[in-house]
Design an enzyme around this catalytic site. Sequence first.
Site, short mmCIF file in Angstrom:
data_model
loop_
_atom_site.label_atom_id
_atom_site.label_comp_id
_atom_site.label_asym_id
_atom_site.label_seq_id
_atom_site.Cartn_x
_atom_site.Cartn_y
_atom_site.Cartn_z
N GLY A 182 80.25 42.87 54.13
CA GLY A 182 81.33 43.81 53.77
C GLY A 182 81.59 44.82 54.87
N THR B 13 83.77 44.87 57.09
CA THR B 13 85.20 45.14 57.33
C THR B 13 85.82 46.00 56.21
N GLN C 241 85.83 49.42 53.37
CA GLN C 241 85.75 50.89 53.52
C GLN C 241 84.32 51.35 53.84
N ASP C 242 83.38 51.02 52.95
CA ASP C 242 82.01 51.54 53.11
C ASP C 242 81.32 50.91 54.31
N ASP D 97 80.36 33.90 54.49
CA ASP D 97 80.96 34.24 53.19
C ASP D 97 79.84 34.31 52.15
N LEU D 98 80.00 35.22 51.20
CA LEU D 98 78.99 35.34 50.13
C LEU D 98 78.89 34.07 49.29
N LEU E 11 77.15 44.99 50.81
CA LEU E 11 78.34 45.75 50.39
C LEU E 11 79.53 44.83 50.11
N ALA F 24 82.00 42.34 48.37
CA ALA F 24 82.30 42.00 46.98
C ALA F 24 83.79 41.83 46.79
N THR G 127 77.35 49.71 40.82
CA THR G 127 78.55 50.51 40.54
C THR G 127 78.54 51.17 39.16
N GLU H 127 80.91 51.15 37.30
CA GLU H 127 81.67 50.25 36.42
C GLU H 127 80.72 49.50 35.47
N TYR I 7 84.23 42.18 36.67
CA TYR I 7 83.61 42.81 37.84
C TYR I 7 82.32 43.53 37.43
N LYS J 100 78.52 42.58 38.56
CA LYS J 100 77.71 43.56 39.28
C LYS J 100 76.42 43.88 38.52
P1 NAP Z 1 86.11 47.06 49.97
O1 NAP Z 1 86.78 48.07 50.87
O2 NAP Z 1 86.94 46.31 49.01
O3 NAP Z 1 85.33 46.04 50.91
C1 NAP Z 1 84.81 44.84 50.40
C2 NAP Z 1 84.22 44.05 51.56
O4 NAP Z 1 83.70 42.82 51.04
C3 NAP Z 1 85.26 43.65 52.64
O5 NAP Z 1 84.61 43.68 53.89
C4 NAP Z 1 85.59 42.20 52.26
O6 NAP Z 1 86.03 41.42 53.35
C5 NAP Z 1 84.20 41.73 51.83
N1 NAP Z 1 84.22 40.53 51.00
C6 NAP Z 1 84.91 40.30 49.86
N2 NAP Z 1 84.62 39.08 49.37
C7 NAP Z 1 83.76 38.51 50.24
C8 NAP Z 1 83.12 37.25 50.31
N3 NAP Z 1 83.31 36.31 49.38
N4 NAP Z 1 82.28 37.00 51.36
C9 NAP Z 1 82.08 37.93 52.31
N5 NAP Z 1 82.67 39.14 52.31
C10 NAP Z 1 83.50 39.42 51.28
O7 NAP Z 1 84.96 47.76 49.12
P2 NAP Z 1 84.24 49.17 49.35
O8 NAP Z 1 85.02 50.22 48.64
O9 NAP Z 1 83.89 49.35 50.77
O10 NAP Z 1 82.93 48.96 48.48
C11 NAP Z 1 81.73 48.43 49.07
C12 NAP Z 1 80.85 47.86 47.96
O11 NAP Z 1 80.49 48.89 47.05
C13 NAP Z 1 81.49 46.78 47.12
O12 NAP Z 1 80.48 45.87 46.76
C14 NAP Z 1 81.97 47.50 45.88
O13 NAP Z 1 82.04 46.61 44.79
C15 NAP Z 1 80.89 48.54 45.73
N6 NAP Z 1 81.28 49.80 45.10
C16 NAP Z 1 82.38 50.48 45.57
C17 NAP Z 1 82.69 51.70 45.01
C18 NAP Z 1 83.88 52.50 45.50
O14 NAP Z 1 84.32 53.40 44.78
N7 NAP Z 1 84.38 52.24 46.71
C19 NAP Z 1 81.90 52.24 43.97
C20 NAP Z 1 80.79 51.53 43.55
C21 NAP Z 1 80.47 50.31 44.13
P3 NAP Z 1 87.59 41.40 53.80
O15 NAP Z 1 87.79 42.63 54.65
O16 NAP Z 1 87.70 40.13 54.54
O17 NAP Z 1 88.40 41.45 52.53
O1 G4F Z 2 91.20 52.92 41.81
P1 G4F Z 2 90.81 51.94 40.77
O2 G4F Z 2 91.35 50.57 40.90
O3 G4F Z 2 89.23 51.97 40.71
P2 G4F Z 2 88.18 51.48 39.61
O4 G4F Z 2 88.75 50.49 38.70
O5 G4F Z 2 87.57 52.69 38.99
O6 G4F Z 2 87.10 50.73 40.52
C1 G4F Z 2 86.62 51.32 41.73
O7 G4F Z 2 85.50 52.10 41.43
C2 G4F Z 2 84.36 51.37 40.91
C3 G4F Z 2 83.25 52.40 40.64
O8 G4F Z 2 83.36 52.88 39.33
C4 G4F Z 2 83.95 50.37 41.97
F1 G4F Z 2 82.84 49.71 41.58
C5 G4F Z 2 85.09 49.40 42.24
O9 G4F Z 2 84.70 48.50 43.27
C6 G4F Z 2 86.31 50.19 42.70
O10 G4F Z 2 86.03 50.73 43.97
O11 G4F Z 2 91.25 52.48 39.33
C7 G4F Z 2 90.86 53.75 38.86
C8 G4F Z 2 91.57 54.04 37.55
C9 G4F Z 2 91.46 52.94 36.50
O12 G4F Z 2 91.21 53.53 35.25
C10 G4F Z 2 92.83 52.27 36.48
O13 G4F Z 2 93.20 51.72 35.23
O14 G4F Z 2 92.97 54.16 37.83
C11 G4F Z 2 93.69 53.48 36.82
N1 G4F Z 2 95.02 53.09 37.34
C12 G4F Z 2 96.20 53.53 36.83
N2 G4F Z 2 97.21 52.98 37.49
C13 G4F Z 2 95.26 52.26 38.36
C14 G4F Z 2 96.66 52.18 38.46
N3 G4F Z 2 94.43 51.59 39.20
C15 G4F Z 2 95.01 50.82 40.17
N4 G4F Z 2 94.20 50.17 41.05
N5 G4F Z 2 96.38 50.70 40.29
C16 G4F Z 2 97.25 51.35 39.44
O15 G4F Z 2 98.47 51.23 39.57
#
Ligand code: NAP
Ligand code: G4F
Length: 345
Positions: free
Chosen positions: A8, A10, A12-13, A63-64, A85, A87, A132, A134, A156, A160
Site C-alpha cells: 500500500g 502508493t 495515503q498512509d 498484489d495482495l 497497509l 487494502a 480499522t 470500521e 470491508y 478487516k
Molecule cells: P488508500 O489510500 O486507499 O491506499 C490503499 C493502498 O492499497 C494503495 O496503495 C492501493 O494501491 C493498495 N492496494 C489496494 N488493493 C491492493 C491489492 N489487491 N494488492 C496490492 N495493493 C493494493 O488507503 P489509506 O487511507 O492509505 O489506508 C491504509 C490502510 O489503512 C488500508 O488498509 C485501510 O483499509 C486502513 N485504514 C485506513 C484508515 C483511514 O482513515 N485512512 C483508517 C483505518 C484503517 P493503488 O494505489 O494501486 O490503488
Molecule cells: O469518507 P468515508 O468514505 O470513510 P469511512 O466509510 O468512514 O471509511 C474510512 O475510514 C475507515 C475508518 O473508520 C477506514 F477503515 C476506511 O478504509 C476509510 O478510510 O465516509 C465517511 C462517512 C460515512 O458515514 C459515509 O456514509 O461519510 C458518509 N458520506 C456521506 N456522503 C459519504 C458521502 N462518504 C463518501 N465516501 N461519499 C459520499 O458522497
Amino acid sequence: MKSAFITGITGQDGSYLAEFLLKKNYTVHGLKRRTSTFNTKRIDHIYQDPSISNRNLILHHGDLLDASSLNNIISKIKPDEIYNLAAQSHVAVSFEQPEYTANADALGTVRILEAIKNFNLIKKTKFYQASTSEMFGNISEKKLDENSIFKPISPYGVSKLFSYWITKNYRDSYGIFASNGILFNHESPRRGETFVTQKIVTALVKIKFNLQSCLYLGNLYAKRDWGHAKDYIVAIWKILQHKKADDFCIATGNNYSIKEFIEEVLKYLDIKIIWKGKGLSEVGINKKNNKIIIAIDKRYMRPNDINSLIGDSAKAKRELNWNPKVKFEELICEMVKLQIDIYKK
Ligand code: NAP
Ligand code: G4F
C-alpha cells in the site's frame, strides 16, 4: 540499517510512512500494483530510479491476491518490519465488491503472515496490520477502545476483522511480533478523492471558483473521529517499536458530523449556507445567490452505515507516548489550502 516492506505504499498512509522511514534511514521496499496508468503520484517525489546505486527506496510489482509475488518479495528481502497497509479501503465499494474485498483485506493478510512463518522469519520480521474503527460497527459505547466489542456492518469491516484476529492468532500461535493498529479515520491533502472529506473539499473549492455548481452526498449525519494521516503514521511506527506486540486504538477523541465538516470548509471559503428540507430532499443553499450547492443523491447512501465513531487512544498515549497533534480545523485548513492552490493554477 533497518529494512521495511510496505504494502500500500502508493496509498495515503503508505506514502507518508515511506517518507518517514526514509528519514529514519530505513531501506524501504514497497509493493506496487501493475496498472495501465501511473499510480505513483503520492510517492513520485521520493522515487529513486533503479539505475541509482545504493538506492534505499525499491518498488516491487505484486498484489495482495497473488501469494507467489508476496512470497518472492518477502523471501528475497527478509525485511525487519512489514507494514500491511494495502487494502480495498473504500467501505461503500466493499458492498459492491464483497468477494474482492475479502480476498484482499482478509486473505491478503494471511498470505503475508504465512510467508513470515514459512520463510523462517518469525524471529526477524515484525508485522503491522492496518486494522480499522470500521470493525466496531454501530455499538452504543461512547468512546471506543481496545476492549470494546466488534460488530462490523460492512464487507470491508468484516474482512478487516478477520485480519485483526488472524494477526493476533499468528502472534499467539507462532510467536510472531504481529500487532494491530486500530485506526480511526485519518485524512490529509493526499486522501483519495472519493472519501467524503476530500470529496467535500475538492467540490466546495471548485464551487467557490465557479468550476462546479453542486456537490452530491449521501448521509450527512454520520459522525467520524478525523485525525491527520501524518500523525497516525508515527503511531503505526511506534506500535512496531514497542517492547511487545500488542493492539492499539489510534484516534483524536473528538468527532464531527459530515455537515459540521462541510460548515468548517465553507467558513474557510467564506461561503454562507442555509440548510433546507429533510432526508433525500435536504439541500444546502448559498445565501449570497440562492443557488443549491449541496444536495443528496441516494446513490451515495450505503446499505448500512455507522452512525458515529469516536475513539479513546489512552493506551497509545500511556504505552507509546503517542498523541495526535493536528486539530480538526488545522486539518481542514491544510486540505482546503492545497486545493485552492491547485485551482488557482
Ligand atoms: P488508500 O489510500 O486507499 O491506499 C490503499 C493502498 O492499497 C494503495 O496503495 C492501493 O494501491 C493498495 N492496494 C489496494 N488493493 C491492493 C491489492 N489487491 N494488492 C496490492 N495493493 C493494493 O488507503 P489509506 O487511507 O492509505 O489506508 C491504509 C490502510 O489503512 C488500508 O488498509 C485501510 O483499509 C486502513 N485504514 C485506513 C484508515 C483511514 O482513515 N485512512 C483508517 C483505518 C484503517 P493503488 O494505489 O494501486 O490503488
Ligand atoms: O469518507 P468515508 O468514505 O470513510 P469511512 O466509510 O468512514 O471509511 C474510512 O475510514 C475507515 C475508518 O473508520 C477506514 F477503515 C476506511 O478504509 C476509510 O478510510 O465516509 C465517511 C462517512 C460515512 O458515514 C459515509 O456514509 O461519510 C458518509 N458520506 C456521506 N456522503 C459519504 C458521502 N462518504 C463518501 N465516501 N461519499 C459520499 O458522497
